[in-house]
Design an enzyme around this catalytic site. Structure first.
Site, mmCIF file in Angstrom:
data_model
loop_
_atom_site.group_PDB
_atom_site.id
_atom_site.type_symbol
_atom_site.label_atom_id
_atom_site.label_comp_id
_atom_site.label_asym_id
_atom_site.label_seq_id
_atom_site.Cartn_x
_atom_site.Cartn_y
_atom_site.Cartn_z
ATOM 1 C CE1 TYR A 1 -2.739 -3.238 1.797
ATOM 2 C CE2 TYR A 1 -4.308 -1.606 0.995
ATOM 3 C CZ TYR A 1 -4.030 -2.883 1.424
ATOM 4 O OH TYR A 1 -5.037 -3.821 1.484
ATOM 5 C CE1 TYR B 1 -5.421 -4.721 4.654
ATOM 6 C CE2 TYR B 1 -4.599 -6.935 5.074
ATOM 7 C CZ TYR B 1 -4.914 -5.923 4.190
ATOM 8 O OH TYR B 1 -4.743 -6.107 2.839
ATOM 9 N N PRO C 1 -12.500 0.576 -0.903
ATOM 10 C CG PRO C 1 -11.697 0.294 -3.078
ATOM 11 C CD PRO C 1 -12.628 1.123 -2.257
ATOM 12 C CE LYS D 1 -11.119 -4.894 7.648
ATOM 13 N NZ LYS D 1 -10.526 -6.181 7.769
HETATM 14 P P1 FAD Z 1 -22.511 -8.268 -4.593
HETATM 15 O O1 FAD Z 1 -21.244 -8.996 -4.754
HETATM 16 O O2 FAD Z 1 -22.679 -6.948 -5.236
HETATM 17 O O3 FAD Z 1 -23.660 -9.254 -5.076
HETATM 18 C C1 FAD Z 1 -24.994 -8.835 -5.286
HETATM 19 C C2 FAD Z 1 -25.608 -9.694 -6.360
HETATM 20 O O4 FAD Z 1 -27.005 -9.350 -6.462
HETATM 21 C C3 FAD Z 1 -25.008 -9.437 -7.733
HETATM 22 O O5 FAD Z 1 -24.592 -10.660 -8.311
HETATM 23 C C4 FAD Z 1 -26.119 -8.756 -8.506
HETATM 24 O O6 FAD Z 1 -26.120 -9.101 -9.889
HETATM 25 C C5 FAD Z 1 -27.358 -9.282 -7.816
HETATM 26 N N1 FAD Z 1 -28.535 -8.404 -7.943
HETATM 27 C C6 FAD Z 1 -28.588 -7.053 -7.911
HETATM 28 N N2 FAD Z 1 -29.858 -6.630 -8.040
HETATM 29 C C7 FAD Z 1 -30.620 -7.731 -8.161
HETATM 30 C C8 FAD Z 1 -32.015 -7.940 -8.332
HETATM 31 N N3 FAD Z 1 -32.867 -6.916 -8.392
HETATM 32 N N4 FAD Z 1 -32.467 -9.196 -8.422
HETATM 33 C C9 FAD Z 1 -31.609 -10.264 -8.342
HETATM 34 N N5 FAD Z 1 -30.273 -10.121 -8.192
HETATM 35 C C10 FAD Z 1 -29.789 -8.863 -8.098
HETATM 36 N N6 FAD Z 1 -13.936 -6.370 -0.557
HETATM 37 C C11 FAD Z 1 -13.048 -7.025 0.232
HETATM 38 O O7 FAD Z 1 -13.447 -7.587 1.258
HETATM 39 N N7 FAD Z 1 -11.719 -7.126 -0.061
HETATM 40 C C12 FAD Z 1 -11.228 -6.539 -1.159
HETATM 41 O O8 FAD Z 1 -10.041 -6.700 -1.424
HETATM 42 C C13 FAD Z 1 -12.118 -5.788 -2.003
HETATM 43 N N8 FAD Z 1 -11.666 -5.204 -3.126
HETATM 44 C C14 FAD Z 1 -12.575 -4.666 -3.990
HETATM 45 C C15 FAD Z 1 -12.077 -4.153 -5.167
HETATM 46 C C16 FAD Z 1 -12.968 -3.610 -6.091
HETATM 47 C C17 FAD Z 1 -12.402 -3.054 -7.352
HETATM 48 C C18 FAD Z 1 -14.372 -3.598 -5.822
HETATM 49 C C19 FAD Z 1 -15.335 -3.031 -6.829
HETATM 50 C C20 FAD Z 1 -14.861 -4.112 -4.658
HETATM 51 C C21 FAD Z 1 -13.982 -4.638 -3.725
HETATM 52 N N9 FAD Z 1 -14.424 -5.170 -2.538
HETATM 53 C C22 FAD Z 1 -13.518 -5.759 -1.681
HETATM 54 C C23 FAD Z 1 -15.848 -5.152 -2.198
HETATM 55 C C24 FAD Z 1 -16.564 -6.477 -2.491
HETATM 56 O O9 FAD Z 1 -16.360 -6.846 -3.824
HETATM 57 C C25 FAD Z 1 -18.066 -6.324 -2.171
HETATM 58 O O10 FAD Z 1 -18.209 -5.760 -0.898
HETATM 59 C C26 FAD Z 1 -18.799 -7.683 -2.228
HETATM 60 O O11 FAD Z 1 -18.984 -8.089 -3.554
HETATM 61 C C27 FAD Z 1 -20.181 -7.615 -1.538
HETATM 62 O O12 FAD Z 1 -20.864 -8.820 -1.704
HETATM 63 P P2 FAD Z 1 -22.453 -8.880 -1.773
HETATM 64 O O13 FAD Z 1 -22.800 -10.319 -1.916
HETATM 65 O O14 FAD Z 1 -23.022 -8.126 -0.639
HETATM 66 O O15 FAD Z 1 -22.854 -8.045 -3.049
HETATM 67 C C1 DHB Z 2 -7.181 -6.085 -3.278
HETATM 68 C C2 DHB Z 2 -8.217 -5.192 -3.149
HETATM 69 C C3 DHB Z 2 -8.239 -4.331 -2.080
HETATM 70 O O1 DHB Z 2 -9.258 -3.460 -1.934
HETATM 71 C C4 DHB Z 2 -7.233 -4.354 -1.118
HETATM 72 O O2 DHB Z 2 -7.283 -3.491 -0.084
HETATM 73 C C5 DHB Z 2 -6.212 -5.264 -1.236
HETATM 74 C C6 DHB Z 2 -6.184 -6.136 -2.328
HETATM 75 C C7 DHB Z 2 -7.167 -7.016 -4.434
HETATM 76 O O3 DHB Z 2 -8.054 -6.907 -5.281
HETATM 77 O O4 DHB Z 2 -6.255 -7.850 -4.516
#
Ligand code: FAD
Ligand code: DHB
Length: 390
Positions: A200, A384, A292, A296
């Site tokens: 980081y 973390y 992100p 978390k």
């Molecule tokens: P989502 O994964 O968003 O799943 C929701 C699902 O519901 C989707 O598949 C969607 O298509 C579906 N849906 C939506 N609306 C409807 C509807 N009306 N009807 C039926 N289905 C529907 N988190 C970490 O812990 N560590 C990380 O390193 C990290 N890095 C990240 C990096 C990036 C670039 C991004 C974008 C996110 C990152 N996150 C990270 C966050 C993490 O990806 C999300 O917090 C996680 O996906 C949340 O899960 P969820 O199941 O709540 O929601």
């Molecule tokens: C990744 C994403 C994150 O948000 C982070 O804090 C560390 C790693 C990853 O996508 O690998």
């Protein structure tokens, strides 16, 4: 159609909840707007906390994570031309695994399919009815046919853009939000790892993060304007920016490779309370978003459904509603801790255009503190790895 628990969304929250309920002998149906191929190929998170790793392992879906994920015992903080290590395992006894979210989803879908679970992909026109009664239902369209799923409970795991949160009456909801004026430019690179651990980096040009996916694929991010377009960024321009922000004074240079994916994501903090109304419960991004930086989001989705699965078990096995009634309050303790940690990491590591030179020196002072004081480093490490709230 009837089931005990109707789950909207097949992200980490929805699929893991369905899996946990199955292990407890509780039936569920998962309704997902996208296709299986789409959810299994969307690149998102990568860091799994110790508690997430343990839960996947204990519930029989951790084999591939263990074989293919990378177990990390620390990470590096780069600032002012130097790198300092946070030794997660020495400070907390815990570690993290870098294993892509879509790989976790593949493992969960495979487990649900193998167990004969009900998963409906490509559904549309989802709406929720009668959450104030003991017989709520979900209407949806699948293969052109309108259907109604009758259930005891509806769980909204449909992410930040889903329909569930808006089903809770506005008068009962309090939304807390902070939108950040910057985003992350994410790339996937075909190259060997540049570092054994995540880096980081805080730099005056902006934040950068070096992560990994496999021995041949690396994941990197750098702070950008959320309105920018990936088309403005040639590979050469990206590498120049990453080198400027990450290469250290002692000559360590990032290893370049073919960039095969580029995305820009915005960043915000968001919490919606309450997470329950009648027979509707929200879990994961449907109720809260973190920037992100603290890794978390996925882990919070996992901890929400772990709490919810235990509460539903108490309802079905012991006829108790106290854990369900306490769900929102119990989950929010962990959520607010993660919100604070993610916000703090974000403010410490990014170039803040609203920050005065005074505040910029405070950022550096804070980085010096967390990398030299064992007490401060321990507090960071506990957050973390997810040990700050039990
Ligand atoms: P989502 O994964 O968003 O799943 C929701 C699902 O519901 C989707 O598949 C969607 O298509 C579906 N849906 C939506 N609306 C409807 C509807 N009306 N009807 C039926 N289905 C529907 N988190 C970490 O812990 N560590 C990380 O390193 C990290 N890095 C990240 C990096 C990036 C670039 C991004 C974008 C996110 C990152 N996150 C990270 C966050 C993490 O990806 C999300 O917090 C996680 O996906 C949340 O899960 P969820 O199941 O709540 O929601
Ligand atoms: C990744 C994403 C994150 O948000 C982070 O804090 C560390 C790693 C990853 O996508 O690998």
């Amino acid at each position: 159609m009837r089931t005990q628990v109707g789950i909207i969304g097949a992200g980490p929250a929805g699929l893991l909840l369905s899996h946990l309920l199955h292990l407890q002998g509780i039936e569920s149906v998962v309704l997902e707007a996208r296709s299986r191929e789409q959810i299994e190929s969307t690149i998102r998170a990568g860091v799994l906390e110790q508690g997430t790793m343990d839960l996947l392992t204990e519930t029989g879906v951790g084999d591939r994570m263990k074989a293919e994920g990378a177990l990390h015992h620390g990470f590096e903080l780069a600032f002012e031309g130097k790198r300092r290590r946070i030794d997660l395992t020495a400070l907390t006894g815990k570690s993290i695994t870098v294993y892509a979210q879509h790989e976790v989803l593949k493992d969960l879908v495979a487990a649900r399919v193998a167990a004969g679970g009900s998963l409906y992909f490509n559904v549309s026109d989802v709406s929720i009815a009668d959450i104030d009664t003991e017989a709520p239902s979900i209407r949806f369209v699948h293969d052109g046919v309108e259907q109604t799923l009758m259930c005891d409970f509806v769980i909204g795991c449909d992410g930040s853009q889903g329909v569930s949160r808006a089903t809770i009456p506005a008068a009962r909801r309090n939304d807390y939000e902070r939108v950040f004026p910057f985003g992350w430019f994410g790339i996937l690179v075909e190259a060997p790892p540049s570092s054994d651990e995540l880096i980081y980096a805080r730099h005056e040009r902006g934040f950068a993060l070096v992560s990994t996916r496999s021995p041949n694929v690396q994941r990197m991010y750098f702070q950008c304007d959320p309105q920018d377009s990936v088309d403005n960024w040639s590979d050469d321009r990206i590498w120049a920016e990453m080198h400027a922000r990450v290469d250290s004074a002692d000559g360590q240079r990032l290893i370049e490779g073919r960039i095969f994916q580029k995305t820009i994501v915005g960043m915000r903090s968001f919490v919606s309370t309450t997470m329950q109304h009648g027979r509707l419960f929200l879990a994961g991004d449907a109720a809260h978003i973190v920037p992100p930086t603290g890794a978390k989001g996925l882990n919070l989705a996992v901890s929400d459904v772990r709490i919810l699965a235990a509460a539903l078990r108490a309802f079905y096995r012991e006829d108790r509603t106290d854990l369900l009634d306490a769900y929102s309050e119990t989950a929010l303790k962990r959520i607010w801790r993660a919100e604070h940690f993610s916000y703090w990491m974000t403010r410490m590591m990014h170039r803040l255009d609203d920050a005065s030179p005074f505040e910029q020196r405070l950022q550096v002072s804070e980085l010096e503190h967390v990398t030299t004081s064992r007490a401060a480093a321990t507090a960071m490490a506990e957050n973390y790895v997810g040990a700050a709230v039990v």
